[in-house]
Structure formats: C-alpha cells, structure tokens
Write a protein that holds these residues in place. Structure first.
Motif, PDB file in Angstrom:
ATOM      1  N   THR A  94      36.330  66.141  10.013  1.00 31.79           N
ATOM      2  CA  THR A  94      37.735  66.531   9.978  1.00 31.79           C
ATOM      3  C   THR A  94      38.358  66.177  11.314  1.00 31.79           C
ATOM      4  O   THR A  94      37.707  66.308  12.353  1.00 31.79           O
ATOM      5  CB  THR A  94      37.915  68.047   9.742  1.00 31.79           C
ATOM      6  OG1 THR A  94      36.959  68.735  10.544  1.00 31.79           O
ATOM      7  CG2 THR A  94      37.696  68.415   8.295  1.00 31.79           C
TER       8      THR A  94
ATOM      9  N   LYS B 245      32.171  61.819  16.369  1.00 30.86           N
ATOM     10  CA  LYS B 245      30.828  61.234  16.302  1.00 30.86           C
ATOM     11  C   LYS B 245      29.796  62.089  17.035  1.00 30.86           C
ATOM     12  O   LYS B 245      28.627  62.063  16.707  1.00 30.86           O
ATOM     13  CB  LYS B 245      30.845  59.821  16.883  1.00 30.86           C
ATOM     14  CG  LYS B 245      31.604  58.857  15.985  1.00 30.86           C
ATOM     15  CD  LYS B 245      31.693  57.473  16.579  1.00 30.86           C
ATOM     16  CE  LYS B 245      32.352  56.527  15.589  1.00 30.86           C
ATOM     17  NZ  LYS B 245      32.525  55.189  16.164  1.00 30.86           N
ATOM     18  N   VAL B 246      30.239  62.812  18.055  1.00 31.36           N
ATOM     19  CA  VAL B 246      29.356  63.781  18.707  1.00 31.36           C
ATOM     20  C   VAL B 246      30.120  65.092  18.817  1.00 31.36           C
ATOM     21  O   VAL B 246      31.349  65.106  18.821  1.00 31.36           O
ATOM     22  CB  VAL B 246      28.879  63.333  20.117  1.00 31.36           C
ATOM     23  CG1 VAL B 246      28.047  62.074  20.045  1.00 31.36           C
ATOM     24  CG2 VAL B 246      30.052  63.139  21.059  1.00 31.36           C
ATOM     25  N   SER B 247      29.394  66.178  18.868  1.00 35.26           N
ATOM     26  CA  SER B 247      30.074  67.472  18.916  1.00 35.26           C
ATOM     27  C   SER B 247      29.625  68.297  20.106  1.00 35.26           C
ATOM     28  O   SER B 247      29.704  69.519  20.090  1.00 35.26           O
ATOM     29  CB  SER B 247      29.850  68.226  17.612  1.00 35.26           C
ATOM     30  OG  SER B 247      28.495  68.166  17.263  1.00 35.26           O
ATOM     31  N   SER B 248      29.099  67.619  21.134  1.00 40.56           N
ATOM     32  CA  SER B 248      28.743  68.362  22.339  1.00 40.56           C
ATOM     33  C   SER B 248      29.052  67.550  23.593  1.00 40.56           C
ATOM     34  O   SER B 248      29.114  66.321  23.558  1.00 40.56           O
ATOM     35  CB  SER B 248      27.266  68.754  22.308  1.00 40.56           C
ATOM     36  OG  SER B 248      26.474  67.633  22.032  1.00 40.56           O
TER      37      SER B 248
ATOM     38  N   ARG C 132      34.038  59.306  21.490  1.00 41.70           N
ATOM     39  CA  ARG C 132      33.077  59.820  20.496  1.00 41.70           C
ATOM     40  C   ARG C 132      33.388  61.265  20.106  1.00 41.70           C
ATOM     41  O   ARG C 132      33.259  61.643  18.959  1.00 41.70           O
ATOM     42  CB  ARG C 132      31.647  59.717  21.027  1.00 41.70           C
ATOM     43  CG  ARG C 132      31.087  58.317  20.840  1.00 41.70           C
ATOM     44  CD  ARG C 132      29.680  58.221  21.368  1.00 41.70           C
ATOM     45  NE  ARG C 132      29.124  56.912  21.065  1.00 41.70           N
ATOM     46  CZ  ARG C 132      28.080  56.400  21.689  1.00 41.70           C
ATOM     47  NH1 ARG C 132      27.478  57.090  22.632  1.00 41.70           N
ATOM     48  NH2 ARG C 132      27.632  55.216  21.356  1.00 41.70           N
TER      49      ARG C 132
ATOM     50  N   GLN D 269      28.903  72.990  23.353  1.00 43.89           N
ATOM     51  CA  GLN D 269      29.710  72.537  22.221  1.00 43.89           C
ATOM     52  C   GLN D 269      31.068  71.988  22.684  1.00 43.89           C
ATOM     53  O   GLN D 269      31.705  72.556  23.568  1.00 43.89           O
ATOM     54  CB  GLN D 269      29.936  73.718  21.265  1.00 43.89           C
ATOM     55  CG  GLN D 269      30.525  73.280  19.940  1.00 43.89           C
ATOM     56  CD  GLN D 269      31.021  74.452  19.108  1.00 43.89           C
ATOM     57  OE1 GLN D 269      31.221  75.553  19.620  1.00 43.89           O
ATOM     58  NE2 GLN D 269      31.222  74.201  17.828  1.00 43.89           N
TER      59      GLN D 269
END
Lengths: 142, 371
Positions: free
Chosen positions: A102, A51-54, A46, A60
């Motif tokens: 991106t 799809k997730v940024s943490s 992910r 982060q």
C-alpha cells in the motif's frame, strides 16, 4: 467572478512561490529521536516504494507522503524515486490490487509532515528545508 | 460456486467487525471502459466481431481491505465484467497474515500468478495496452485459485525481489472457444521468483496441476467431444479424456524501464499430459516510448502448438493453432488516475483447427481509471 479571479491569481502566485521553494531545497527527515543519521537515496527510495520496511539499524520504517499536488512531493517523486506522478500511480496500482503493498499515507503539507515525524521515531518524510527545526533531523537533502 | 463460500466468509468477517467503516477499512477501485471492433468476422479475437462492442472489455472492480490487527488483514475484491453480463463475482477473497515484515501468508481465493501481468491483469491503468495480448495471456478462466500462498520479499545487495509459492485447487464451468466445459484442477502448485535491479526486472515461474475435464467422445457434441470421438476411431480415445492428467506451465520474462523507455519480453509454454489440449508456446516482445503524458508502444506476439508424436499427434492436428499479432498502441495519461488508450492489432491466424486461417485488424479504444 472577481473573487474567483482573485483566488486563482492568488493560487498561481502561491504555486510560483512553492516552485521557488522547491528550487531552494527539500530534505528527507526523521525524528530527532531516530538513531539513523544519514540515509542514501537508494534506501530512501526502497522505503517509499514499499520494498523494505525497516531502517538500516533494523528499526521499523513507516514512510509518510505529502498530499498529491504538493511541490515537495513532485520534487521528491521526480528526484528521489525517479518517477512521474502517473508512473508512481501505475506502480502502486500494480501492488494495491494484489495485496502486495500500500502506498505511504498522504498526511498533509510540509508543516504537517514535520510535526508528525517529530513525534514518532519510526516515521520518515520529506519537507521543504524551511520548516526543519530541532525536533527532526535531516538524513538526505536534494 | 466453491469459491463464493470463501468470498462470503471474508464478507462476513468484514461486516461483523464493529469498526468496519473506520480508518482501517481501505477501499480501492478500478474501472476499464472499452470499445472494440474487428475488420472482419473471418478471424476471432478477444470475443469481438465486426460491429462495435462495449461489453467485452468493460469492467469495474472494488477492493476492500480491512486491517484486523497488526499482522492480519482481510481482502475482498468484487468484479463486474461486461463479458459476463455485469454479474458481480468475488474474484479474490483472502486473509493475509504477516509472519514477519518480509513474509506474508494468504489464504482464500487468490489470483493464479502465472504471468508477469497476472496480479493486475484487469487493472488497465497498470499497463499500456487496452488489455495484455491474449495470444500469451490465454487461460483467462483459470486465473483464480482457492488455496494458500506464501510471499517472501528480500534484498540482496542492489537486487530486490520476492519468492512466492502457492498451492490450491480450482473447479468450475469454463468457457472454451464458445462452449462450456467443467474443469477441475487439483494439486495445483507453483513457484514464482521476481527480481529487480535498478531499471531491470526478471521473473521466472513454474506451475502444475492435475486436470480433469467432462469430455465424452461424441461426434455431434462440443468441439472437444468431437475431437475425442475422432481419437476413439483411431483407438487413442483414452489419451483424449483428461482424468487427473498433469499439466505444466513455464514462464520467463525480462523487463527494462528507465522512465522514458520501457521494454518487456515474456515467454510461456504449456505442457499437457492429456492430448485433448495441445501443448503450445507463446511469447511477446514489447517496446514503449514515453513522451510527456503520452506513451507509444509496439508489440509482436506469437504462438504455435506443439503436437505429440504418432497417431495421437495426427488427431491433435485437427485442433492445431498457429497465430501472431502486431499491436501498435498509444496511451495518454489524462490525469494521475485516468488513462486513455487506443490499440490497433493486426492478427494473422496462420492455422486454425489444422486449416489455413485469415488475417484481420482489431481496433480497441479504452479508458482506465483507478480510485
């Protein structure tokens, strides 16, 4: 011509070596200063698919890719993301041109990635286990 | 023309930035080169005729994204289409503001997210067909909107997805069946829900707008003017002049892709208050099998008009359409950023403008690149 032949033989030998190394092991790594100790394959996929940024602990997460064509990258795409390089390119081309995502930045080879990840606790990368040292920790192995 | 302004605004924003060409400026592009021909001129499909044409499906797009700061970026997408004499147009020009890690707001000229493939409709590399089947992927000319949208991404257990809401307006001269009409869409709004669970995906969306068109009843005018003239004879002329009439669009799709096999089914329906445009439903079912670098795919797609009742419906019969297609295609991934494709489409036009139609074959060959 001879030089070219020599170079191409060298390239072939290197790629064999690289392939052998992949069969050895590839590890997903974070900085030694990162609070997360183990991540499952789903979470890693992910993060790398945007799809997730943490991380699970809420900090982060910024994924970094190896350069296209690297043996570790092929193995990572295939085994962790479950996609061929063409499928992955199609996946990102669906997101790039909508402004919805991106791809991870291409940031070099095993050694480059290890050095980058070691310095920044927000980064996550994958490298051949042979380059792993105390500056980073392994959160997943395949 | 209204939209060129927003394009310009983003361009100025890009140009004025002192570090416009530093590492923060991201440039991506895509290109499709397509050749196609019909087996017969008795049918019409995607603008092709019985002579090989290169211009219809050929286009090049360039996207520039400038990260202004941590939360704001500006995006400009320029496209030159062969079907429009390669005139360059700002297809998209918007500012993205990240409210949080999971929520983005975009303002400017956006792609109307009507269909599953809307967001990357022209990025040939992103799908298997030479172009998404036009029986379902109709209303090309309404594919952009000027306004604002909000996208929120979420993860719930094993499901990840996104919700997108948008609002805006659109006004332009559009090409409809070879004639030019001025159309205004006001108070356009929509909601899109996207969900993924492992190899499965689902998308549902709803869209609406108030439509006004420059229709004037005239027996010797454009086809829709003629239709309005016929309606006037039957005393239902007013129903055929769209003036802030509400139109609704419904979409639902399910998809599956395990890396080797892929299936997608998409259903859509249009519902107009005005009688000048017929209500219709259109759907497609497509299956693909990957074998190494090659993909073979088969698609069935069909549409049928749904007429209103009474005298209005009787007049609408003059413009009634019903058609279906079977598409057999192959895609070959030449390298990780170039795909070569061949599609053979058997098109059966059962009803064209209320009369029996013909059938024929459209063959298209295409090369798609991303860079």
């Amino acid at each position: 011509m001879t030089l070219f032949k020599l170079l191409s033989r060298f390239a072939i030998a290197v790629s064999f070596l690289a392939a052998a190394a992949v069969q050895a092991e590839v590890a997903v790594i974070v900085s030694a200063g990162n609070a997360n100790n183990a991540l499952d394959q789903d979470t890693i996929a992910r993060i790398f698919l945007g799809k997730v940024s943490s991380f699970p602990d809420g900090s982060q997460a910024i994924p970094v890719d190896q350069n296209e064509g690297s043996a570790s990258r092929e193995a990572f795409s295939d085994k962790v993301l479950g996609k061929s390089s063409s499928q992955l390119k199609a996946y990102w081309s669906r997101l790039i041109f909508t402004g919805k995502g991106t791809p991870p930045k291409e940031s070099g080879s095993d050694a480059d990635i290890k050095a980058l990840v070691a310095k920044n606790p927000n980064l996550i990368g994958y490298v051949d286990t042979s380059v792993v040292d105390d500056s980073v920790k392994i959160v997943f192995k395949f | 023309m209204v939209h060129r302004k927003s394009g310009l605004a983003a361009a100025v924003l890009l140009a004025c930035s002192p570090v416009a060409f530093s590492g923060d400026l991201q440039i991506n592009g895509f290109m499709n080169v397509t050749a196609g021909a019909l087996s017969t001129n008795k049918i019409s499909q995607d603008g092709y005729d019985d002579e090989v044409s290169f211009d219809n499906g050929t286009l090049v797009g360039l996207q520039m994204t400038k990260q202004v700061n941590d939360s704001t970026s500006a995006t400009l997408q320029l496209i030159s289409r062969g079907s429009q004499n390669y005139e360059t147009e700002a297809s998209w020009a918007y500012i993205t503001y990240a409210l949080s890690d999971d929520t983005d707001i975009r303002m400017g000229r956006l792609r109307t997210p009507m269909f599953y493939y809307s967001d990357f409709l022209e990025v040939g590399y992103a799908f298997n067909w030479v172009r998404p089947p036009s029986i379902v992927y109709r209303m090309d000319m309404l594919s952009s909107i000027s306004g604002v949208d909000l996208t929120h991404r979420f993860v719930a257990g094993d499901i990840d997805g996104s919700v997108q809401v948008y609002s805006g307006r659109f006004a332009d001269d559009i090409d409809l069946y070879g004639d030019v009409y001025n159309i205004q869409m006001r108070r356009a709004a929509g909601l899109v829900l996207n969900m993924n669970y492992g190899d499965f995906g689902a998308r549902v969306s709803y869209h609406q707008a108030a439509i006004t068109m420059d229709i004037s009843p005239d027996p010797s005018g454009r086809p829709l003017d003629q239709l309005a003239a016929a309606a006037t004879l039957y005393n239902v002329g007013a129903d055929f002049i769209p003036d802030e009439d509400k139109s609704k669009f419904y979409q639902a799709s399910v998809s599956y892709d395990n890396g080797s096999q892929a299936v997608i089914a998409e259903w859509t329906a249009l519902e107009h208050e005005t009688a000048i445009l017929n209500n219709d439903t259109a759907y497609l079912i497509s299956a693909a099998q990957r074998i190494g670098d090659a993909t073979i795919h088969l698609t069935y797609t069909a549409t049928a008009d749904d007429l209103k009742s009474g005298t209005v419906g009787n007049v609408q019969k003059l413009a009634k359409q019903k058609e279906s297609s079977i598409i057999l295609g192959t895609r070959f991934d030449y390298n990780s950023s170039t795909a070569f494709k061949v599609d053979i489409q058997y098109n059966d036009e059962e009803t064209v403008n209320g009369k029996d139609g013909d059938s024929g074959v459209l063959t298209t060959v295409g090369m798609s690149l991303v860079f």
